[in-house]
Design a protein around this motif. Structure first.
Motif, PDB file in Angstrom:
ATOM      1  N   UNK A   1     -17.548 -18.841  32.923  1.00 13.74           N
ATOM      2  CA  UNK A   1     -18.088 -20.133  33.343  1.00 13.74           C
ATOM      3  C   UNK A   1     -18.872 -19.910  34.624  1.00 13.74           C
ATOM      4  N   UNK A   2     -19.756 -20.824  34.941  1.00 10.45           N
ATOM      5  CA  UNK A   2     -20.490 -20.798  36.201  1.00 10.45           C
ATOM      6  C   UNK A   2     -20.121 -22.071  36.960  1.00 10.45           C
ATOM      7  N   UNK A   3     -19.915 -21.908  38.276  1.00 10.73           N
ATOM      8  CA  UNK A   3     -19.546 -23.045  39.110  1.00 10.73           C
ATOM      9  C   UNK A   3     -20.553 -23.192  40.241  1.00 10.73           C
ATOM     10  N   UNK A   4     -20.856 -24.459  40.595  1.00  8.57           N
ATOM     11  CA  UNK A   4     -21.708 -24.715  41.758  1.00  8.57           C
ATOM     12  C   UNK A   4     -20.881 -25.206  42.937  1.00  8.57           C
TER      13      UNK A   4
ATOM     14  N   UNK B   1     -29.121 -21.395  35.826  1.00 12.99           N
ATOM     15  CA  UNK B   1     -29.875 -22.314  36.688  1.00 12.99           C
ATOM     16  C   UNK B   1     -29.066 -23.582  36.906  1.00 12.99           C
ATOM     17  N   UNK B   2     -29.350 -24.235  38.019  1.00 13.55           N
ATOM     18  CA  UNK B   2     -28.724 -25.508  38.355  1.00 13.55           C
ATOM     19  C   UNK B   2     -29.811 -26.330  39.041  1.00 13.55           C
ATOM     20  N   UNK B   3     -30.028 -27.542  38.576  1.00  7.28           N
ATOM     21  CA  UNK B   3     -31.103 -28.363  39.141  1.00  7.28           C
ATOM     22  C   UNK B   3     -30.804 -28.782  40.576  1.00  7.28           C
TER      23      UNK B   3
ATOM     24  N   UNK C   1     -15.164  -3.286  34.487  1.00  6.03           N
ATOM     25  CA  UNK C   1     -16.500  -3.736  34.877  1.00  6.03           C
ATOM     26  C   UNK C   1     -16.387  -5.041  35.649  1.00  6.03           C
ATOM     27  N   UNK C   2     -17.044  -5.087  36.800  1.00  3.88           N
ATOM     28  CA  UNK C   2     -17.116  -6.315  37.593  1.00  3.88           C
ATOM     29  C   UNK C   2     -18.324  -7.116  37.103  1.00  3.88           C
ATOM     30  N   UNK C   3     -18.076  -8.292  36.556  1.00  5.31           N
ATOM     31  CA  UNK C   3     -19.177  -9.156  36.130  1.00  5.31           C
ATOM     32  C   UNK C   3     -19.651  -9.959  37.338  1.00  5.31           C
ATOM     33  N   UNK C   4     -20.967 -10.046  37.508  1.00  3.74           N
ATOM     34  CA  UNK C   4     -21.555 -10.782  38.629  1.00  3.74           C
ATOM     35  C   UNK C   4     -22.588 -11.764  38.091  1.00  3.74           C
ATOM     36  N   UNK C   5     -22.903 -12.746  38.881  1.00  2.00           N
ATOM     37  CA  UNK C   5     -23.840 -13.801  38.470  1.00  2.00           C
ATOM     38  C   UNK C   5     -25.196 -13.216  38.087  1.00  2.00           C
ATOM     39  N   UNK C   6     -25.566 -12.075  38.723  1.00  2.00           N
ATOM     40  CA  UNK C   6     -26.845 -11.438  38.427  1.00  2.00           C
ATOM     41  C   UNK C   6     -26.939 -10.867  37.015  1.00  2.00           C
TER      42      UNK C   6
ATOM     43  N   UNK D   1     -28.690 -18.317  43.100  1.00  2.00           N
ATOM     44  CA  UNK D   1     -27.932 -17.301  43.817  1.00  2.00           C
ATOM     45  C   UNK D   1     -26.698 -17.867  44.525  1.00  2.00           C
ATOM     46  N   UNK D   2     -26.588 -19.157  44.659  1.00  2.00           N
ATOM     47  CA  UNK D   2     -25.396 -19.743  45.293  1.00  2.00           C
ATOM     48  C   UNK D   2     -24.326 -20.121  44.268  1.00  2.00           C
ATOM     49  N   UNK D   3     -24.609 -19.940  42.987  1.00  2.00           N
ATOM     50  CA  UNK D   3     -23.624 -20.222  41.940  1.00  2.00           C
ATOM     51  C   UNK D   3     -22.613 -19.085  41.875  1.00  2.00           C
TER      52      UNK D   3
END
Length: 192
Positions: free
Chosen positions: A62-65, A21-23, A11-16, A28-30
Motif C-alpha cells: 500500500x502507499x500512504x500519504x 502519484x497523489x494529487x 529485498x527492501x522495497x522502496x517507493x522508487x 517522493x513524500x509518500x
C-alpha cells in the motif's frame, strides 16, 4: 519497473520501485507499506521469500500519504533461482567385524528437482566396493584390514560437488587357535 532478487535473499522495497502519484502531495513524500501475503514474510519493507522459493512472487503493498492509504497493490517480484548444493546422507552403520560382510547405504537429495544427482567414492579401502545403481558400499574386510579407514564420497548435482567423509572401523575379532601339525596316527608297542 522490473523488480528481481536472488533466491535465499531478502529485498527492501522502496517507493522508487513503483510509479505512484497523489494529487495532494509530491510522490517522493509518500511512504510504502508492505502487507501480509503468500510465499513471503516481511519485516518493515524488507521481504523474505520462503526457503527455496523462486519464480513470480506477488507482494501486497500500500502507499500512504500520512493521512490515507491506497488500496492493496500486488507488486511482482521475480525471485531468481540459485542452484542449491546436493545433500549427502552417509551410512548409519560405521563399523564391521573382520571377515563379516559390510553394507552401507548412501543417499543424495537436492531441493532443485531437475538436477542430475550422482555419488562417486573418492577415497575408500581396497576391500570396499560401490554399487552405483543402488548407492551401496559393500565388502568383506580381512583380519589385515582391522582399524580405522577414511571413506570419502562425492555428491554432484551436475553443477556443484559436495564431499563428505566418515570413518569406517574394522573390528578385530579373536581368532581361535589352529592346530597346524599333523597328528601321530601310529604307535609302536614296546615291552621292556
Amino acid at each position: 519497473s522490473v523488480i528481481s532478487m536472488n533466491e535465499e535473499s531478502s529485498l527492501e522495497l522502496v517507493i522508487g520501485n513503483f510509479s505512484v502519484s497523489d494529487v495532494d502531495i509530491p510522490a517522493q513524500t509518500l511512504s510504502l507499506i508492505v502487507q501480509p501475503g503468500t510465499n513471503y514474510t516481511y519485516s518493515g519493507n524488507r521481504v523474505y521469500p520462503v526457503l527455496n522459493y523462486n519464480g513470480a512472487l506477488y507482494v501486497n503493498v500500500k502507499v500512504s500519504d500520512g493521512q490515507a492509504e491506497s488500496a492493496n497493490f500486488q507488486a511482482l517480484v521475480t525471485v531468481l533461482n540459485l542452484n542449491d548444493p546436493p545433500v549427502l546422507a552417509l551410512p548409519a552403520n560405521r563399523s564391521v567385524n573382520e571377515r563379516e560382510v559390510y553394507t552401507g547405504q548412501l543417499t543424495i537429495s537436492d531441493v532443485d528437482v531437475t538436477d542430475n544427482l550422482s555419488i562417486t567414492p573418492v577415497t575408500k579401502p581396497s576391500w570396499l566396493n560401490y554399487n552405483a545403481s543402488n548407492k551401496t558400499l559393500y565388502g568383506t574386510p580381512s583380519q589385515w584390514d582391522v582399524g580405522a579407514h577414511q571413506v570419502t564420497v562425492r555428491g554432484s548435482d551436475g553443477k556443484t560437488v559436495v564431499d563428505s567423509t566418515f570413518t569406517l572401523t574394522v573390528v578385530n575379532v579373536d581368532n581361535p587357535p589352529v592346530i597346524t601339525s599333523v597328528p601321530v596316527t601310529t604307535a609302536d608297542d614296546y615291552e621292556t
